[in-house]
Design an enzyme around this catalytic site. Structure first.
Site, PDB file in Angstrom:
ATOM      1  N   CYS A 132      -4.619  11.205   1.300  1.00  0.00           N
ATOM      2  CA  CYS A 132      -3.768  10.013   1.233  1.00  0.00           C
ATOM      3  C   CYS A 132      -2.310  10.314   0.916  1.00  0.00           C
ATOM      4  O   CYS A 132      -1.425  10.001   1.726  1.00  0.00           O
ATOM      5  CB  CYS A 132      -4.322   9.037   0.203  1.00  0.00           C
ATOM      6  SG  CYS A 132      -5.867   8.310   0.744  1.00  0.00           S
ATOM      7  N   LYS A 186      -0.077  12.323   3.477  1.00  0.00           N
ATOM      8  CA  LYS A 186       0.009  11.570   4.732  1.00  0.00           C
ATOM      9  C   LYS A 186       0.799  10.269   4.547  1.00  0.00           C
ATOM     10  O   LYS A 186       1.667   9.922   5.351  1.00  0.00           O
ATOM     11  CB  LYS A 186      -1.422  11.278   5.187  1.00  0.00           C
ATOM     12  CG  LYS A 186      -1.569  10.225   6.234  1.00  0.00           C
ATOM     13  CD  LYS A 186      -3.029   9.928   6.502  1.00  0.00           C
ATOM     14  CE  LYS A 186      -3.295   8.529   6.083  1.00  0.00           C
ATOM     15  NZ  LYS A 186      -4.214   7.713   6.662  1.00  0.00           N
ATOM     16  N   LYS A 193       0.831  -1.211   0.000  1.00  0.00           N
ATOM     17  CA  LYS A 193       0.000   0.000   0.000  1.00  0.00           C
ATOM     18  C   LYS A 193       0.871   1.270   0.000  1.00  0.00           C
ATOM     19  O   LYS A 193       0.720   2.149  -0.842  1.00  0.00           O
ATOM     20  CB  LYS A 193      -0.931  -0.026   1.216  1.00  0.00           C
ATOM     21  CG  LYS A 193      -1.653   1.261   1.479  1.00  0.00           C
ATOM     22  CD  LYS A 193      -2.659   1.574   0.390  1.00  0.00           C
ATOM     23  CE  LYS A 193      -3.068   3.017   0.419  1.00  0.00           C
ATOM     24  NZ  LYS A 193      -4.463   3.264   0.460  1.00  0.00           N
TER      25      LYS A 193
END
Ligand code: UDX
Length: 429
Positions: free
Chosen positions: A260, A263, A204
């Site tokens: 997203c 961060k 991810k």
């Protein structure tokens, strides 16, 4: 299959709704009773194309319901998906208190075998810590597995991304939960990649960082294009035709934003640091992103000379099109930068105005772009909404004090804008 989702933010709500749409029996849990009441009453707390329809349809069909009780969620779901916030701490590392609390709550409620699936974006090795926590807090010693199943959905097309994923990553520590995970994702008809749990978590952060890296690469190239009188669009088109590279995420602009990328990149740098690795490449990605906005403000200042007292119309406040999300939006940062130089801002965004009002002070919010352009010394296009491509720019010119246009997303044709009489400046061309 009976599934539960803990957390009804963007990720949890879209995931739960799409699971139900594929025929699963889903309970979505949130600890905010007001949000649960809103959802039960047919309201949707976020703007996401297609989501409302899916939720309405599946609630009516009895496949989707909302609860404020984790215990109820744990009772219902054979697999319990955790989709709670993992916000950044001031030092860039990840705040894990919500994930940890949910792990304890699940442990306290578990009476038979459960698969606890982490969907929140978390640092590598979180799954192992979640497993330790559940073991510690489930006094009855009930069996369970922890699985990492990161999400890859973009806001604005989250439903489409969730219904038609490029791949599904499932990180496990044993083979026991694999058949159930295959059953969950069978209807999605996408490649299922089974990995160890640490690798799934890394996938991810590695994916989002690579996409941000592509954007920063294009932005760094755009600076070189400006100095060499080349055209960034032509350059990235030429580069992107190489199948090994691809054209996606090579659009230069005023930088990436959202809840997203900023961060996740900070988090990945902090995670690497904790592991003893200095991820200098990603630090540079961050630096280029910040520079890009500064370079753009410099361009505005150089054109208008003194910004003090100038009226600037800002088209777009959301961090990208098709969302109302203004979190870490480069457009908002831009407004702040312009306000620091005492400009008067007239802003318009197709969806993001309500949320922008909570953040921005002393801005005149306008009902449409034409109203925003009234009396403006310049227009700045900050978010690439389609709507801005097809405005009547001849009419807009007539509304402005001066026809000066800064296109921070390369949305308009320089030749056409110049022909209309605009002083038109964009990025890297
Ligand atoms: C991202 C990832 O794409 C998704 O897979 C992940 O799960 C969540 O984070 P999202 O934050 O919704 O999704 O936005 P995305 O569409 O990726 O765009 C991020 C930012 O990059 C936006 O500010 C956008 O304007 C900017 N961007 C994107 C560029 O500046 N140039 C590009 O070429 C592409």
């Amino acid at each position: 299959m009976k599934l539960s989702i803990i957390g009804t933010g963007y990720v949890g709500l879209v995931t739960g709704a799409c699971f139900a749409e594929k025929g699963h029996d889903v309970t979505c849990v949130d600890n905010d009773p007001a949000k649960v009441a809103l959802l039960r009453g047919g309201g949707i707390p976020i703007y996401e194309p297609g989501l409302e329809d899916i939720i309405r349809r599946n609630v009516a069909a009895g496949r989707l319901r909302f609860s404020d009780s984790i215990a109820e969620g744990v009772r219902h779901g054979q697999a319990v998906f955790v989709a709670v916030p993992t916000p950044p701490r001031p030092d860039g590392s990840v705040e894990m208190r919500f994930v940890e609390k949910v792990a304890r709550d699940i442990a306290g409620a578990m009476t038979e075998y459960r698969i606890v699936v982490d969907k929140s974006t978390v640092p590598v090795k979180t799954g192992l810590k979640v497993a330790d926590t559940i073991k510690r807090y489930n006094k009855a010693g009930v069996e369970f597995d922890v699985v990492s199943n990161p999400e890859f959905m973009r806001e604005g097309c989250a439903v489409q991304d969730q219904m038609n994923p490029d791949r599904i990553v499932v990180g496990v520590t044993s083979q026991r939960p694999v058949p159930a995970m295959k059953e969950v994702y069978g209807p999605f008809n996408a490649p299922l990649i089974i990995t160890d749990i640490n690798s799934a978590e890394l996938i991810k952060h590695a994916s989002n960082s690579f996409l941000a890296l592509k954007i920063s690469y294009a932005n760094a190239l755009s600076a070189i294009c400006e100095c060499s009188h080349a055209n960034i669009e032509q350059v990235v088109d030429g580069v992107g035709f190489d199948k090994r590279i691809g054209r996606a995420f090579l659009n230069a602009g005023i930088g990436y934003g959202g809840s997203c990328f900023p961060k996740d990149i900070s988090a990945f740098i902090a995670i690497a640091e904790e592991l003893g690795c200095d991820f200098r490449l990603l630090k540079e990605v961050q630096r280029i992103n910040a520079d890009q906005l500064h370079r753009f403000v410099k361009k505005i200042r150089e054109t208008l000379w003194v910004l003090n007292d100038k009226v600037i119309a800002v088209f777009g406040l959301a961090f990208k099109p098709n969302t109302d999300d203004v979190r870490s939006s480069p457009a908002i940062d831009l407004v702040h930068a312009l306000q620091r130089e005492d400009t008067a801002i007239r802003a318009y965004d197709p969806q993001g105005m309500e949320k922008a009002r909570e953040i921005l002070k002393n801005v005149t919010f306008c009902g449409d772009p034409y109203e925003a352009a009234k009396g403006a010394d310049a227009i700045v296009l900050a978010t690439e909404w389609d709507e801005f491509k097809s405005l009547d720019y001849a009419r807009i010119k007539g509304l402005m004090t001066h026809p000066i246009f800064f296109d921070g997303r390369n949305q308009l044709d320089p030749a056409k804008m110049t022909a209309l009489g605009y002083t038109y400046k964009s990025i890297g061309r």
